[in-house]
Each structure stands twice: as structure tokens, then as C-alpha cells.
Scaffold this motif. Structure first.
Motif, short mmCIF file in Angstrom:
data_model
loop_
_atom_site.label_atom_id
_atom_site.label_comp_id
_atom_site.label_asym_id
_atom_site.label_seq_id
_atom_site.Cartn_x
_atom_site.Cartn_y
_atom_site.Cartn_z
N UNK A 143 -1.51 4.20 6.83
CA UNK A 143 -1.15 5.31 5.86
C UNK A 143 -2.53 6.08 5.78
N UNK A 144 -3.64 5.40 6.16
CA UNK A 144 -4.69 6.49 6.50
C UNK A 144 -4.72 7.58 7.39
N UNK A 145 -5.24 8.50 6.94
CA UNK A 145 -5.11 9.80 7.82
C UNK A 145 -6.49 10.73 7.63
N UNK A 171 0.81 -1.31 -0.04
CA UNK A 171 -0.06 -0.08 0.07
C UNK A 171 0.83 1.21 -0.04
N UNK A 172 0.34 2.38 -0.92
CA UNK A 172 1.02 3.83 -0.71
C UNK A 172 -0.11 4.80 -0.76
N UNK A 173 0.02 5.81 -0.31
CA UNK A 173 -0.75 6.82 -0.27
C UNK A 173 -0.55 7.57 -1.52
N UNK A 174 -1.73 7.96 -2.56
CA UNK A 174 -1.41 8.71 -3.60
C UNK A 174 -2.29 10.05 -3.56
N UNK A 182 -11.46 3.24 4.98
CA UNK A 182 -11.32 4.62 6.17
C UNK A 182 -12.52 5.25 6.10
N UNK A 183 -13.21 5.82 7.18
CA UNK A 183 -14.18 6.73 7.20
C UNK A 183 -13.81 8.00 7.32
N UNK A 219 -8.41 14.00 0.02
CA UNK A 219 -7.84 13.85 -1.55
C UNK A 219 -6.90 13.12 -1.42
N UNK A 220 -6.36 12.19 -0.55
CA UNK A 220 -5.46 11.01 -0.60
C UNK A 220 -6.22 9.65 -0.69
N UNK A 221 -5.57 8.87 -1.57
CA UNK A 221 -6.24 7.34 -1.48
C UNK A 221 -5.08 6.38 -1.30
#
Length: 279
Positions: A259-261, A58-61, A216-217, A67-69
Motif C-alpha cells: 500500500x506504500x507508494x 492496513x489502509x491508505x488514507x 516507508x522512505x 500526503x498519503x499515510x
């Protein structure tokens, strides 16, 4: 006189009984309706059970917050193009995809006329939205996912899609053929709402071709009305079953990636407690 009084009293009593009966009927109907809505939300949560893939890094784009996925970085290439639905004045996800993989990003948004820019990347902006059919609604153009991909000459090519269209995803995806969905390696989305039966239909349709790999909520949308869901908007990553390999030894639901924020760094978060997850 006495007879008249008795009649009036009887009429008043009858009206009271009728009013109480009507009130009781409304209350019972509300209870039944509330129970049905709760059952629907519980069914949605049952479908929203992410799994762990053996072969996904997994990587955050995109942005660090809203706005990040998350996507499986090692499963993106080879890549021919990216599609970004719902962009507004910027598209950090699309810019990172275009610059890193040197592919065009087709952006679709018929509600916000702003056209994002991307230094070092290539955006192709379409003043059009994705929908369940070709239509002109109040001077806004809509077309299906299948038609838009075809018009760009991308049918059969390797594409990734990001979609954040404020509830329009349900009808759009219901109208998308399974054959097209089966050709998409990864679909990163923000899904919206919790009280429409179409949600359950779409989730089950997607799960025919995809694994749910991240949930992720969005903490902009926290509400107790969505219980047992903690919010009415939620970001998900769908990975095609043709490329994903499930880790059968990992727990379900999979633990949320660090990586979720929070979408809003200043608002309280509201993720699903592990203890309340459905097993």
C-alpha cells in the motif's frame, strides 16, 4: 650569510611540519566525526524495525502519493477527533478522516496561511504550530501537543494524529508526556533528518508506548549522505501497545506493505533493501 640561510631554512621546515601536523589533526578529527555520525545513523536504523500486528488491517488514507499515510483501519474506531499537523493548501488525510468517521479534524500550521477545505467534512484550522513550549517566534505561535489537545477539550478522548512538520517533531515529542502518548491509539508521521541525537531519543521514547508498524522512505529525499538510511525523510505508523498485538511468528523487520507508494511518482524510489535490514 650562511647562518642566516640555515635559520630561514629551519623556520620554513618547522612551519611545514606544523602545517602537516595541523592538517593531519583535522583529517583525524573529520574521520572520528564521520565515524560517530555513521554510528548514529546505524543506531537510528536499528530502532526503525517495523513489526507485524496480528490485528491490523492496513489502509491508505489521503492521497495516492505524497500526503498519503497508512493506518490500521480496523483499530481507528471509536474516534472522537483527529489532529493534523502540517497541512499546507490541502489536507487529504484529514478530509478522508473527517468524512469517513464524521469527526472534527484540528489542523495546525503557522507557516502556510492557506486554509484547506473539505466538502462533507469538518476542519478546525489553527494558525499555530506544535512545539516544545508556548512561544511566539517571529510572529508565529507555538504550543505543546498537550496544551493544544487540552485547549480543544480533547484530553482523555480517543484521538488519532498525523504529523508532518519538517523536523519540528523531535523537540515537540520530547516535550510530550508519556502519559499523553500512551493515550493515543495511532500516530502517523513523516520524520525528518538523520544526524541529530534527539532522533534516537525520540524513537526510543515512542517505542515505550507504541509499536512501529510501517516504514516507508520519501523518495523526494533520497541521498547517500544518510547511509545506511536511503533517505532523510521517512513515513512511519506508530500503533499503541494497548491495542496492537504483535505477530511473533512474522519476520522483523516486517516486509513493506504494497500500500506504500512513491511520494513522487516520477522520481526514482530508494527504499531500504531487505538484505540491508537489521535483524
Amino acid at each position: 650569510m650562511q647562518e642566516t640561510f640555515r635559520k630561514q631554512s629551519w623556520i620554513r621546515t618547522t612551519f611545514v611540519i606544523i602545517a602537516l601536523a595541523a592538517g593531519a589533526a583535522v583529517l583525524i578529527a573529520d574521520i572520528v566525526h564521520g565515524a560517530a555520525e555513521r554510528k548514529l545513523r546505524e543506531a537510528i536504523l536499528t530502532e526503525l524495525q517495523p513489526v507485524t500486528l496480528k490485528n491490523c488491517t492496513l489502509k491508505r488514507f489521503g492521497s495516492a502519493n505524497d500526503g498519503g499515510y497508512l493506518m490500521c483501519e480496523n483499530l481507528i474506531e471509536p474516534l472522537d477527533a483527529a489532529y493534523s499537523y502540517g497541512v499546507g493548501f490541502n489536507d487529504e488525510w484529514g478530509c478522508e478522516m473527517s468524512r469517513r468517521y464524521r469527526v472534527p479534524v484540528h489542523e495546525y500550521d503557522c507557516f502556510d496561511p492557506a486554509r484547506p477545505t473539505c466538502d462533507g467534512g469538518r476542519f478546525v484550522f489553527h494558525n499555530e504550530c506544535v512545539g516544545d513550549r508556548t512561544a511566539d517566534r517571529n510572529s508565529r505561535l507555538f504550543d505543546t501537543l498537550e496544551n493544544q489537545i487540552s485547549k480543544n477539550g480533547d484530553t482523555g478522548r480517543r484521538l488519532v494524529i498525523k504529523m508532518d512538520i519538517e523536523g519540528g517533531e523531535w523537540e515537540s515529542l520530547l516535550a510530550t508526556p508519556d502519559e499523553l502518548l500512551a493515550s493515543i491509539p495511532q500516530l502517523a508521521m513523516e520524520m525528518h533528518d538523520y544526524d541529530d541525537p534527539k532522533i534516537l531519543e525520540v524513537l526510543r521514547k515512542l517505542k515505550r508506548n507504541f509499536y512501529l508498524v510501517n516504514l516507508h522512505f520519501n523518495n523526494w529525499s533520497c541521498t547517500s549522505r544518510a547511509a545506511p538510511l536511503p533517505a532523510w525523510a521517512y513515513q512511519v505508523l506508530w500503533v499503541n501497545k494497548h491495542i496492537g498485538i504483535v505477530d511473533q511468528t512474522a519476520p522483523v523487520p516486517a516486509p513493506m506493505s504494497p500500500l506504500n507508494a512513491p511520494d513522487s511518482p516520477t522520481w526514482p524510489d530508494c527504499q531500504l533493501p531487505v538484505a540491508n535490514a537489521v535483524h
